[in-house]
Design an enzyme around this catalytic site. Structure first.
Site, PDB file in Angstrom:
ATOM      1  N   LYS A 103       3.395  -6.389  -5.074  1.00  0.00           N
ATOM      2  CA  LYS A 103       2.209  -7.022  -4.498  1.00  0.00           C
ATOM      3  C   LYS A 103       1.444  -5.929  -3.746  1.00  0.00           C
ATOM      4  O   LYS A 103       2.007  -4.902  -3.409  1.00  0.00           O
ATOM      5  CB  LYS A 103       2.610  -8.135  -3.527  1.00  0.00           C
ATOM      6  CG  LYS A 103       3.375  -9.296  -4.182  1.00  0.00           C
ATOM      7  CD  LYS A 103       3.851 -10.308  -3.137  1.00  0.00           C
ATOM      8  CE  LYS A 103       4.618 -11.449  -3.785  1.00  0.00           C
ATOM      9  NZ  LYS A 103       5.200 -12.374  -2.780  1.00  0.00           N
ATOM     10  N   GLY A 159      -5.005  -2.229  -6.496  1.00  0.00           N
ATOM     11  CA  GLY A 159      -4.946  -0.976  -7.239  1.00  0.00           C
ATOM     12  C   GLY A 159      -3.647  -0.756  -7.975  1.00  0.00           C
ATOM     13  O   GLY A 159      -3.633  -0.576  -9.205  1.00  0.00           O
ATOM     14  N   GLY A 215      -2.245  -2.798   0.831  1.00  0.00           N
ATOM     15  CA  GLY A 215      -3.309  -2.092   1.551  1.00  0.00           C
ATOM     16  C   GLY A 215      -3.902  -2.885   2.694  1.00  0.00           C
ATOM     17  O   GLY A 215      -4.478  -2.317   3.616  1.00  0.00           O
ATOM     18  N   GLU A 216      -3.781  -4.199   2.634  1.00  0.00           N
ATOM     19  CA  GLU A 216      -4.518  -5.001   3.604  1.00  0.00           C
ATOM     20  C   GLU A 216      -3.649  -5.851   4.516  1.00  0.00           C
ATOM     21  O   GLU A 216      -4.041  -6.168   5.637  1.00  0.00           O
ATOM     22  CB  GLU A 216      -5.549  -5.853   2.855  1.00  0.00           C
ATOM     23  CG  GLU A 216      -6.656  -4.950   2.356  1.00  0.00           C
ATOM     24  CD  GLU A 216      -7.525  -5.527   1.269  1.00  0.00           C
ATOM     25  OE1 GLU A 216      -8.585  -6.047   1.625  1.00  0.00           O
ATOM     26  OE2 GLU A 216      -7.166  -5.444   0.083  1.00  0.00           O
ATOM     27  N   PRO A 231       8.315   3.873  -0.646  1.00  0.00           N
ATOM     28  CA  PRO A 231       8.485   3.501   0.764  1.00  0.00           C
ATOM     29  C   PRO A 231       7.730   4.414   1.718  1.00  0.00           C
ATOM     30  O   PRO A 231       7.305   3.986   2.799  1.00  0.00           O
ATOM     31  CB  PRO A 231       9.991   3.640   1.000  1.00  0.00           C
ATOM     32  CG  PRO A 231      10.623   3.797  -0.325  1.00  0.00           C
ATOM     33  CD  PRO A 231       9.575   4.187  -1.312  1.00  0.00           C
ATOM     34  N   THR A 280       4.721   6.200   1.219  1.00  0.00           N
ATOM     35  CA  THR A 280       3.278   5.923   1.302  1.00  0.00           C
ATOM     36  C   THR A 280       3.038   4.476   1.709  1.00  0.00           C
ATOM     37  O   THR A 280       2.043   4.171   2.373  1.00  0.00           O
ATOM     38  CB  THR A 280       2.596   6.219  -0.042  1.00  0.00           C
ATOM     39  OG1 THR A 280       3.284   5.526  -1.086  1.00  0.00           O
ATOM     40  CG2 THR A 280       2.625   7.703  -0.343  1.00  0.00           C
ATOM     41  N   GLN A 294       0.737   3.078   4.805  1.00  0.00           N
ATOM     42  CA  GLN A 294      -0.374   2.145   4.614  1.00  0.00           C
ATOM     43  C   GLN A 294      -0.216   0.905   5.483  1.00  0.00           C
ATOM     44  O   GLN A 294      -1.180   0.408   6.053  1.00  0.00           O
ATOM     45  CB  GLN A 294      -0.456   1.733   3.152  1.00  0.00           C
ATOM     46  CG  GLN A 294      -1.775   2.127   2.532  1.00  0.00           C
ATOM     47  CD  GLN A 294      -1.989   1.470   1.198  1.00  0.00           C
ATOM     48  OE1 GLN A 294      -1.060   1.345   0.407  1.00  0.00           O
ATOM     49  NE2 GLN A 294      -3.201   1.049   0.946  1.00  0.00           N
TER      50      GLN A 294
END
Lengths: 338, 217, 717
Positions: free
Chosen positions: C664, C510, C667-668, C595, C597, C601
């Site tokens: 980069k 995103g 989220g994962e 930093p 958010t 995550q």
């Protein structure tokens, strides 16, 4: 959920009358399990008789030193009550090990006893279940049954009773008071209140149609007796027991022998499992680890584990032996709770 | 927000007016499947004509357009629907509205002050980034309000040590206590550590305020 | 100037890199944020779907009479009378189109009523009869239906082989030959999949509020299914209550909601019952892993094979790419990474946070730990020893790779160097473990528009979807820096398919994808403003960007984020219960743009990894064919009490080969490797290697009560 009538009872007799007047009705306490089951279509009452506002929300000390807990006392209030905390910490512990803060604020003492199994097949209308639909079969027996019973199950039903509180009550020799209409009440030992499934798994308890739980009666605690509730579960909170144990132990301070022991298991059977065989072996004995293990093994020898749930036997054995060790001070860890 | 010292009992007293058995709140015949239900929500009185099947959660969301309380599971398994009923936290998805006739309800929309001043917990949640998707947040907030009241009133938890269980009194909230007391509110984004910090902070502030109030005549 | 040439330098950037609070924070804490099911439109009706109660077969009849007789019921759609749908790439969306039942829980009817209670009652009153066929839902190694697909998820080849992995393994002085398994897992975002659809027949326009990870793709799919032009559809997703992959493409709820509104001419809300979700919105497929590692005595890997066996449905092939991360991690010349899949009578699996990497790295990083044990080598040092200078599979240089730095920094912060031998506290066994993490850098084309208003404020339009990531906040930061204006001068419009097309919030793409377009549009607007003479016109000035060209350029670099997890756990010898005491992650994921958010995550991913390690499991009942753990009481998402002090840190990378922000995705990667670190810690604590997730009390207790070493490992000399 099908439409239903609603009656708010202001007295026991009014509730009993309303129940009689409305075929297929159910009493509504906190509703945390009943409303859940109505949404699933497992319960389809034609009327709800709301007993949650009956004047049964009192916890009262009895002349003999026992305690009378009204049926609509909320689980959180029962766990927090000073007399429960000081005299029956086992009961507080069991309550606090169950559900969540917000559920305990709503769930009632009576409702907790009457909650139904969380067997996934019972909750799923599209699978067979003798408890939900007598004669339809048992989906769990051929299905996945990791959470199911190892003791006292029948070919018709392998469900477990989910309550933590009821396990403590069974160990505390509590009694359940029932109102049967026309001013009549009766008392049933908490340990006998829930049934084994046999060929009538649809009946969870010995309650008769229309009877209302009005109170739970706790006998005065034996001076010097110690107690403990331990529960094993898949996550740290907000989960039903894989197995649990409640122990009340009264040791003779002179010779260290067991004057009296009450041992009850949760998560193993269709009802809180009072371990009578183990208790009999330990009464009068010195509860050293070997004796305790033999006694617990004697109890669990009656178990008939299924394909997926044999782990419950070592788990229950560990829980019971460790709890008793902790109470006798034989435990390498923390001291016994008062 | 009042800081109650003792959580009031669930539900009001029976609504007086003894009458012939069986009856519904407004005296309709017991075959009716709907009732008039009076609720006070965030200080506003509502009279509603509701199907008995309607839960408090659906009353709020579908009938009163108060969509702050969330539907995560509809079965009391996630806590997203948590609101305060008579000042105590409860899963609104498992409460039938008709059974709450006459009750006082507070939802997340009612936590802020009348001039839109945020509740200390709301501020703390923002300060600590205690949410991501926000869907569990209203339930976390209402649950935290209830949990702090329960602690102030001396309610123990599973995390309470044996010594503290035996001696009732206001419960000190360690991180472990907050974790346990808020475990009825699932957060799939995994904001738990920040939630614990936010509640601990707000709880300490509330306790300090309460302590200050005691010495002030 | 080429819009892609400029890289924002952190030194000159005011907003990027700052811990900016979430823009929508106040709406979320006051309950004002509205989600898909919370749109109160006049005359709104409710839909409730009916799931199949057989695992395989055909519908022979649907009796709707009882449902239609109920008060307030507007209709019941069945395969016999539902409107015919146009084509879609995803056959799971061809709902109520034929009589086939490919798995339990497949939708076979849809009830619509004017109240929620009415819709639920109507759905339960629909009577469906079936002709059943024998079903098979049980994945096992050696299943006769297993085949090697051409591709796995992500478009990777299913099979890759280099050198002579079998020969090298046989010759290796130290060998590990192990099997792991990961059960089916469910995304279970807190907001159930929901949509409110409103068909305006007069205008010929469809408005859909959808709980999704990207509205552009939903609009496109709906257009195809319902025979509408894209400009006849508006899909809105202002707030989304989590997705974790399960809302990445349209799911049945939105198709059924649109069917219902077109059928009854009223707005319709459909929110999936939680218990339906396991079968209808995708799941992480179970994976069986066979790993063989061969090494020299100094720890240098000489052979690696990772063979993955998994399932898919009979509706659609989806293959969890769990052997793919082994193509990236370690320098080894002889390797085989391969996938085999069986199409069973199961619900269709799909994306769940870090598909491929999450289960694959659990297995690989557990095997690396076993190899370290066999070598008598520190597991951090083993990973450092085998760090790769170029991507092992393709040979491309890494644009940046700081795995070793993550391991070193994590070891320092965690106190790994002083890792004590496993110890005992009463009944508790305490141990620590480590594992590495990786996640690829993907990017997708996006459009964006930037608009300068005469009052000095700016509007940035980008079809990002903020599913809780903080996208709304980070996009504003990117815009403010590109425009060289204060953050509060920028307002943002997102979550609306009427905006320039944007990709989904998925694959950790995103920020890079939308952000690049925002950067380009804002840079172009800055240029335009610089050239503009005099006051702005009343309509302001605008600039647009479309990154189709730049995003599709093939990079000469292998681009991946890396990380390292360190875990300390306790295992209760009485109950078998495992709890995590500490979890610490260090990540190298480019420039961290926010930093605040970002930390949330990363920690969130680690929490989901904790669940994968200890509490989450789902199983298919061979008899009924259904997932057994379908609700949130049975499927154990971690609670607050399960989650200890978790720390996430990072090494800020300055990588010029990514995108203008130098970022980069984050989220994962937080979930990747977390379960392995926890499992490795459990192994150190207990001296027992458990190879089946999750590490539930039954398994741990059985291992503790059994001998000290499980079967399956071939140790070296």
């Amino acid at each position: 959920m099908r439409p239903f009538a609603y009656v708010r009872a202001t007295s026991l007799q009014e509730a009993a009358d309303a129940y009689a007047a409305h075929p297929g009705s159910r009493y509504l306490g906190g509703g945390t399990n009943l409303v859940d089951l109505m949404k699933l279509g497992v319960e389809t009452p034609g009327a709800l008789i709301d007993v949650s506002r009956l004047p049964l929300a009192e916890i009262r000390e009895l002349p003999d030193g026992g305690l009378r807990v009204g049926a609509t006392v909320r689980n959180s209030d029962l766990a927090a009550h000073p007399l429960v905390r000081s005299r029956y910490p086992l009961l507080s512990r069991a309550l606090l090990a169950g559900a969540s803060g917000q559920l305990r604020n709503v769930a009632t003492t009576g409702g907790n006893l009457l909650q139904r199994t969380r067997c996934g097949y019972f909750q799923d209308l599209s699978t067979p279940c003798n408890k939900r639909e007598p004669g339809s079969g048992c989906g769990a027996r051929d299905g996945l049954h990791r959470d199911h019973a190892v003791l006292g199950h029948s070919e018709h039903c392998i469900a477990t009773h989910p309550s933590d509180m009821a396990v403590a009550l069974a160990a505390l020799d509590a009694e359940v008071e029932l109102y049967g209409g026309a001013g009549t009440t009766r008392r049933v030992a908490a340990a006998e209140f829930h049934r084994l499934p046999g060929d009538r798994p649809e009946d969870d308890t010995v309650i008769r149609p229309g009877e209302i739980v009005t109170a739970v009666l706790l006998p005065a605690p034996a001076p010097g007796a110690v107690s403990l509730y331990r529960k094993a579960r898949e996550r740290a909170s907000y989960a039903f027991a894989l197995a649990s144990v409640a122990v009340v132990l009264d040791l003779d301070p002179g010779d260290g022998r067991v004057r009296r022991i009450a041992l009850a298991f949760g998560g193993l059977a269709h009802r809180p499992w009072r371990a009578a065989a183990a208790e009999a072996r330990l009464t009068g004995a010195v509860p050293d680890p070997g004796a305790v293990r033999d006694a617990v093994d004697a109890e669990l020898a009656r178990a008939r584990p299924l394909r997926d749930n044999a782990y419950k036997l070592p788990l229950a054995r560990h829980l019971a032996c460790d709890a008793i060790a902790e109470l006798t001070g034989a435990h390498p860890g923390s001291p016994a709770t008062p | 927000m009042p800081h109650a010292t003792d959580p009031p009992a669930h539900g009001p007293v029976p609504d007086g007016a003894p009458g012939p058995a069986p009856r519904t709140p407004d005296g309709a015949p017991a075959t009716a499947v709907r009732s008039r239900v009076a609720l006070r929500v965030n200080g506003v009185h509502h009279e509603l004509d509701l199907d008995h099947r309607v839960t408090l959660l659906d009353t709020l969301r579908e009938h009163l357009d108060l969509t702050g309380a969330k539907k995560g599971c509809d079965h009391g398994q996630c806590g997203a629907c948590t609101v305060l009923v008579e000042g105590r936290r409860a899963n609104s998805c498992l409460l039938l509205a008709v059974a709450l006739h006459g009750c006082e309800i507070t939802t997340v929309e009612g936590l802020a002050g009348p001039d839109d001043t945020l509740h200390p917990l709301q501020r703390a949640f923002m300060e600590h980034d205690a949410f991501q998707c926000g869907y569990c947040t209203p339930g976390q907030l209402c649950s935290a309000v209830g949990a702090l009241r329960e602690a102030a009133a001396g309610h123990p938890s599973h995390a309470t040590a044996a010594a503290a269980l035996a001696v009732p009194g206001p419960a000190a909230l360690s991180a472990e206590e907050v974790r346990e007391r808020l475990s009825g509110n699932l957060c799939r984004c995994g904001a738990y550590p920040a939630i614990v910090r936010a509640v601990t902070d707000a709880g300490a502030d509330a306790a300090a305020t309460a302590a200050g109030a005691e010495v002030t005549p | 100037m080429s819009p892609t040439a400029a890289t924002l330098e952190p030194a000159t950037a005011a907003a990027l890199g700052a811990p900016v609070p979430r823009r929508e924070g106040r709406e979320k804490v006051t309950g004002a944020a509205r989600y898909a099911a919370e749109q109160h439109l006049p005359l709104r009706a409710y839909a409730w779907p009916v799931p199949a109660t057989v695992a395989r077969g055909r519908i022979t009849a649907v009796d709707t009479a009882g449902a239609l007789a109920l008060p307030g019921v507007l209709g019941v759609l069945t395969p016999y009378d539902a409107p015919r749908l146009g084509p879609s790439d995803d056959p799971t969306l061809q709902l109520l189109q034929d009589l086939r039942v490919p798995h339990r829980g497949w939708y076979v009817a849809l009830a619509v009523a004017d109240t929620l209670e009415g819709a639920r009652a109507a759905a339960s009153a629909v009577r469906v009869t079936y002709e059943t066929e024998p079903h098979d839902v049980t994945l096992r190694a050696g299943h006769p239906g297993l085949y090697t697909p051409e591709e796995v998820n992500g478009g990777y080849p299913a099979h890759r082989e280099h050198g002579d992995p079998d020969g090298a393994f046989e010759e290796a002085p130290v060998r590990v030959d192990v099997r792991y398994s990961v059960p089916p897992l469910h995304n279970h975002a807190m907001e159930p999949h929901a949509a409110t659809a409103d068909w305006d027949a007069e205008r010929g326009h469809l408005t859909v509020y959808d709980s999704c990870q990207g509205t552009t793709v939903v609009r496109g799919v709906l257009a195809g299914l319902f025979g509408l032009r894209a400009d006849q559809i508006t899909v809105l997703a202002e707030h989304v209550g989590g997705g974790f992959g399960s809302k990445g493409t349209p799911r049945p709820h939105v198709v059924l909601a649109v069917m219902a509104t077109r059928y009854c001419g009223r707005p319709v809300t459909l929110s999936l019952p939680r218990r339906h979700m396991a079968a209808t919105v995708g799941h992480r497929a179970p994976t069986l892993h066979h790993l063989r590692l061969g090494a020299r005595a100094d720890g240098t890997l000489t052979a690696l094979t990772h063979e993955v066996t998994t399932h898919t449905s009979r509706v659609r092939e989806f293959v969890e790419q769990a052997a793919v991360p082994a193509r990236v991690m370690y320098a080894v010349h002889n390797s085989r990474t391969t996938h085999r899949v069986a199409a069973l009578d199961v619900p269709t699996p799909s994306w769940m946070r870090a598909p491929g990497e999450a289960p694959g790295m659990y297995a690989l990083e557990s095997a690396m730990d076993e190899l370290a044990d066999a070598l008598g080598m520190d597991p951090v040092e083993l990973r450092v020893r085998n760090d790769a200078a170029t991507e092992p599979d393709g040979g491309r240089p890494f644009s940046s790779r700081h795995l070793v730095e993550c391991l070193r920094e994590g070891a320092r912060r965690f106190g790994w160097a002083g890792r004590r031998p496993p110890r005992r506290e009463g009944a508790l066994l305490i141990g620590a473990g480590v594992a590495a993490a990786t996640y690829p850098v993907y990017i997708a084309p996006s459009g964006a528009r930037a608009h300068a208003r005469p009052d000095g404020s700016y509007l940035v339009e980008v079809n990002a979807t903020d599913i809780g990531t903080g996208a709304r906040t980070v996009m504003a930061q990117i815009a403010a820096d590109a425009l060289r204006v204060p953050l509060d001068a920028v307002s943002l419009s997102l979550g609306n398919s009427a905006l320039p097309p944007g990709p989904v919030a998925g694959g950790s793409t995103g920020t890079a994808s939308w952000g690049w377009a925002v950067h380009d549009a804002c840079t172009a607007l800055t240029d335009r403003l610089a050239r503009h003479q005099g006051p702005l016109p009343a309509a302001g000035l605008s600039a647009s960007a479309d990154t189709t060209q730049s995003a599709k350029q093939k990079s000469p670099y292998a681009r991946h984020a890396f990380g390292a997890h360190f875990a300390e756990v306790q295992a209760d010898t009485v109950t078998g219960e495992v709890r995590v005491r500490r979890l610490l992650g260090v990540f190298a994921a480019g420039h961290i743009l926010n930093p605040r958010t970002a930390r949330s995550q990363l920690i969130g991913g680690m929490v989901m990894g904790l669940g994968m390690a200890l509490t989450e499991h789902s199983g298919l009942d061979p008899a009924s064919g259904d997932f057994v753990e379908r609700d949130l009481a049975a499927y154990h998402v971690p609670t607050n009490a399960d989650v200890p002090a978790i720390e996430a840190h990072w090494i800020d990378e300055h990588d010029k080969h990514l995108n203008p922000m130098g970022s980069k995705g984050i989220g994962e990667i937080g979930i990747v490797g977390a379960a392995a670190a926890i499992g490795n810690a459990v192994c150190q604590a207990t001296g027992r290697r458990l190879r089946e997730l999750p590490l539930t009390p039954d398994r741990v207790l059985a291992a503790l009560d059994a001998g000290p070493e499980g079967a399956g490992r071939v140790a070296g000399p």
